[in-house]
Every structure is written in structure tokens, then in C-alpha cells.
Design an enzyme around this catalytic site. Sequence first.
Site, PDB file in Angstrom:
ATOM      1  N   ARG A  30      -3.320  17.288 -45.281  1.00 29.41           N
ATOM      2  CA  ARG A  30      -3.927  18.218 -44.539  1.00 29.41           C
ATOM      3  C   ARG A  30      -3.175  19.466 -44.745  1.00 29.41           C
ATOM      4  O   ARG A  30      -3.353  20.537 -43.959  1.00 29.41           O
ATOM      5  CB  ARG A  30      -4.448  18.102 -43.069  1.00 29.41           C
ATOM      6  CG  ARG A  30      -5.083  16.838 -42.933  1.00 29.41           C
ATOM      7  CD  ARG A  30      -5.789  16.725 -41.360  1.00 29.41           C
ATOM      8  NE  ARG A  30      -6.370  15.476 -40.979  1.00 29.41           N
ATOM      9  CZ  ARG A  30      -6.159  14.979 -40.038  1.00 29.41           C
ATOM     10  NH1 ARG A  30      -5.076  15.243 -39.009  1.00 29.41           N
ATOM     11  NH2 ARG A  30      -6.514  13.694 -39.744  1.00 29.41           N
ATOM     12  N   ARG A  34      -6.646  23.954 -40.777  1.00 28.41           N
ATOM     13  CA  ARG A  34      -7.031  24.591 -39.511  1.00 28.41           C
ATOM     14  C   ARG A  34      -5.840  25.298 -38.864  1.00 28.41           C
ATOM     15  O   ARG A  34      -5.832  26.178 -38.062  1.00 28.41           O
ATOM     16  CB  ARG A  34      -7.790  23.964 -38.474  1.00 28.41           C
ATOM     17  CG  ARG A  34      -9.123  23.478 -38.954  1.00 28.41           C
ATOM     18  CD  ARG A  34     -10.138  22.503 -37.768  1.00 28.41           C
ATOM     19  NE  ARG A  34      -9.213  21.416 -37.705  1.00 28.41           N
ATOM     20  CZ  ARG A  34      -9.532  20.301 -36.819  1.00 28.41           C
ATOM     21  NH1 ARG A  34     -10.682  20.565 -35.948  1.00 28.41           N
ATOM     22  NH2 ARG A  34      -8.723  19.152 -36.650  1.00 28.41           N
ATOM     23  N   ARG A  43     -13.110  29.703 -43.796  1.00 29.31           N
ATOM     24  CA  ARG A  43     -13.986  28.772 -43.192  1.00 29.31           C
ATOM     25  C   ARG A  43     -15.056  29.720 -42.365  1.00 29.31           C
ATOM     26  O   ARG A  43     -16.155  29.063 -42.240  1.00 29.31           O
ATOM     27  CB  ARG A  43     -13.308  27.732 -42.369  1.00 29.31           C
ATOM     28  CG  ARG A  43     -14.391  26.704 -41.736  1.00 29.31           C
ATOM     29  CD  ARG A  43     -13.860  25.721 -40.910  1.00 29.31           C
ATOM     30  NE  ARG A  43     -15.021  25.068 -40.139  1.00 29.31           N
ATOM     31  CZ  ARG A  43     -14.919  23.811 -39.496  1.00 29.31           C
ATOM     32  NH1 ARG A  43     -13.557  23.289 -39.665  1.00 29.31           N
ATOM     33  NH2 ARG A  43     -15.839  23.096 -39.093  1.00 29.31           N
ATOM     34  N   ASP A  80     -13.548  16.259 -48.137  1.00 28.29           N
ATOM     35  CA  ASP A  80     -13.562  15.361 -46.891  1.00 28.29           C
ATOM     36  C   ASP A  80     -13.565  13.869 -47.655  1.00 28.29           C
ATOM     37  O   ASP A  80     -14.375  13.686 -48.599  1.00 28.29           O
ATOM     38  CB  ASP A  80     -14.699  15.782 -46.112  1.00 28.29           C
ATOM     39  CG  ASP A  80     -14.546  15.136 -44.843  1.00 28.29           C
ATOM     40  OD1 ASP A  80     -13.595  15.616 -43.902  1.00 28.29           O
ATOM     41  OD2 ASP A  80     -15.241  14.172 -44.631  1.00 28.29           O
ATOM     42  N   TYR A 157     -17.114   4.402 -40.684  1.00 26.65           N
ATOM     43  CA  TYR A 157     -17.751   5.721 -40.375  1.00 26.65           C
ATOM     44  C   TYR A 157     -19.478   5.351 -40.619  1.00 26.65           C
ATOM     45  O   TYR A 157     -20.490   5.688 -39.615  1.00 26.65           O
ATOM     46  CB  TYR A 157     -17.570   6.843 -41.091  1.00 26.65           C
ATOM     47  CG  TYR A 157     -16.290   7.470 -40.569  1.00 26.65           C
ATOM     48  CD1 TYR A 157     -16.284   8.439 -39.455  1.00 26.65           C
ATOM     49  CD2 TYR A 157     -15.082   7.299 -41.311  1.00 26.65           C
ATOM     50  CE1 TYR A 157     -15.116   8.967 -39.243  1.00 26.65           C
ATOM     51  CE2 TYR A 157     -13.886   7.950 -40.795  1.00 26.65           C
ATOM     52  CZ  TYR A 157     -13.926   8.649 -39.766  1.00 26.65           C
ATOM     53  OH  TYR A 157     -12.819   9.335 -39.251  1.00 26.65           O
TER      54      TYR A 157
END
Length: 357
Positions: A30, A34, A43, A80, A157
Amino acid sequence: MSAGRQLDNDRFLRALKREPVDRTPVWMMRQAGRYLPEYRATRAQAGDFMSLCRNPQACCEVTMQPLDRYGLDAAILFSDILTIPDAMGLGLRFVQGEGPIFDHPVRDERAIEKLPIPDPGAELRYVIDAVTTIRAALGSRLPLIGFAGSPWTLATYMIEGAGGSDYARIKQMAYDAPEMLDALLAKLSASVSLYLEAQIAAGADAVMVFDTWGGVLAPADYLRFSLEPMAKIVAHLKRVAPTVPVILFTKNGGQHLEAMAETGCDALGLDWTTDLGKARTRVGHRVALQGNLDPAWLFASPEKIEAAVRRVLDSYGQGSGHVFNLGHGILQQTPPEHAGVMIEAVRAFSPAYHQLG
């Protein structure tokens, strides 16, 4: 295929092949994300997360951001793990504060039978275009890592319909209707194999399979439902791109390292719950190891971060075959300068562990 590309910095690839290096290579899971203010700005311009993922130029921009800020040894594709289920038509959306949600979860045999195997050149073209764009922007600077989620993690998921679950639905299927789950995992193994093959063809120099939820399984179930599908992916990639390194990472999977090494992969990612030195002894010369600083160490003072980096390097010991990384993705609240302290510490301290000759 990308094998044989001449790179200005190939430490990461040489370490994965356990060849001599002058220092331990370092990158972060990552690393484009963020915690970086420049990522948050990009973003915001994109509008939402999936709009960013579907924009190859924006993906390239955020992939390059940590490279411009830090002295990293590899870039990783910005994307992703849920791109494949999304391309299967399950209605993926991200809800603020809740994470990913599928509008059409997979709960029965008919739903599994209807699932297509996505064409990387069609439904997932935006990802492949991102790889091509990033590879062009990198030039000969650094290797590029492609990635995908593991079949078990994707299935979790898809069946649960969201993240953060107690895994009740997928475990019920595993225990009550294992052949049904096997059919889903087979489709996902085929899909991931083709997806990673396409990423390699577009310019990825190595690929990584993220098995985020394999560690929730009992040992025998892990081997059947998590590792066996990943082994099929490794076998496929070694047939079509034998010189491209493959990294497997199962979070909380430290008890399975020997079995993971037997898949034919080139490296294993470790989280911080596994002792790196003991792991090296267990796997011997079969695979390289990647990891494994707890991401929470990056909230500590610079002096404490440097000491923690030394402990990881000490744990692995002398010689090549180690890629320094966090034991999981960098946390959103991490001060960017603290990530820089870790990276500079690896660059400063690790040459002592690579005294050639």
C-alpha cells in the site's frame, strides 16, 4: 514478456532470486495510498476510488508518487484486489466507513455456474492499460510489481457480500457444500492466472498474490481451499513466464510456510506474527522472504523505528534473499516522514548484512 528487461535498479528482483545484492531492497505494501497527501489530492480529483482505479493515467500518477518521495526499490501497480469479482458482474461499490460491498453476492450453485471468467483484454482492460502506462513512465528506473487477490480471499468477499465479516457464509459453504466452493475457486484460479499473465505481458516484472483471509482457516482447510488454488496459479505462471518471480502472501499464514514454499513460488511474504529468522531456517534456500515489520511501528519515534528496522535485519541475518517490507499494508494515519525514516534506515543499515565474498 518482461523477463530480461535491463533495469537501473534490479535489487528487488535479484533478492527474490536469492542472488547477491549490495543492500536489502525495500518497498511497502500500500505504498501508494491514503497516508500520502498527494494521493488524497489525486483521488479527490478522480471522484471516487473505482473511478481512480479505472483511469490508467491516474493509476500511473499515484503509483509514481511514493517513488518520487522515497528511495524505494520497486513500484507496485495501483489497483484493487476486487477487480476480478467486479468484472464478473457482482456490482462492486465502496461505501464510506464500510468498505467494499457487492450488490449481487454469490450464494448458490446457479450463481457460480453463471460467473464468467473475465477477459483481461476486455473487462479488465483498464488494469492492463495502467500496467502499460506505468511501465512506460518507469522506463528503466525500477521493477514493477503486478498483483491479484487469492481465490480464497476473492471468494470470501463474493460470498459474504462485504468485508469485515465473521466468514460464516463462506465457511458454511466450505463445510456443507465443499464441491460448490471448489467450483468457484476453480473459476477464480483460472481468472487470476489469466489476469496475472496479462499483467506480465504488459510489463510487470514480478507478481504477488495477496491471500488476506487464508489465515482464518484450519490447517487442512487452508491447504484445500486457499493454498491449492494458489498453487495452480503459480504453476500456470511458471509455464507461461518461467523467469518472472511470484510472491505468495498469506496474512497469519506463518504455520504454512513449508507447504507454501512447495508450490514453486519464488518468495513468501510474512506478517509480523512470524519470526523472520526461524522462517528462514524452515524454508531454507527454497524461497526468498519478504517482510515483516509491524506497520504500527511507524507510529513510534524515529529512534524506535530505526531500532525496529535493525531487529528485522538482524532476524534475517547475513546474505541475500530478503526483501524488507511491512508485515501488511501501511496504515492510513501513518506520518509520511516516519515511512521515510524506515526506508532510510534500511538503506543505511542493511549493507552490513551483504558483505560480498
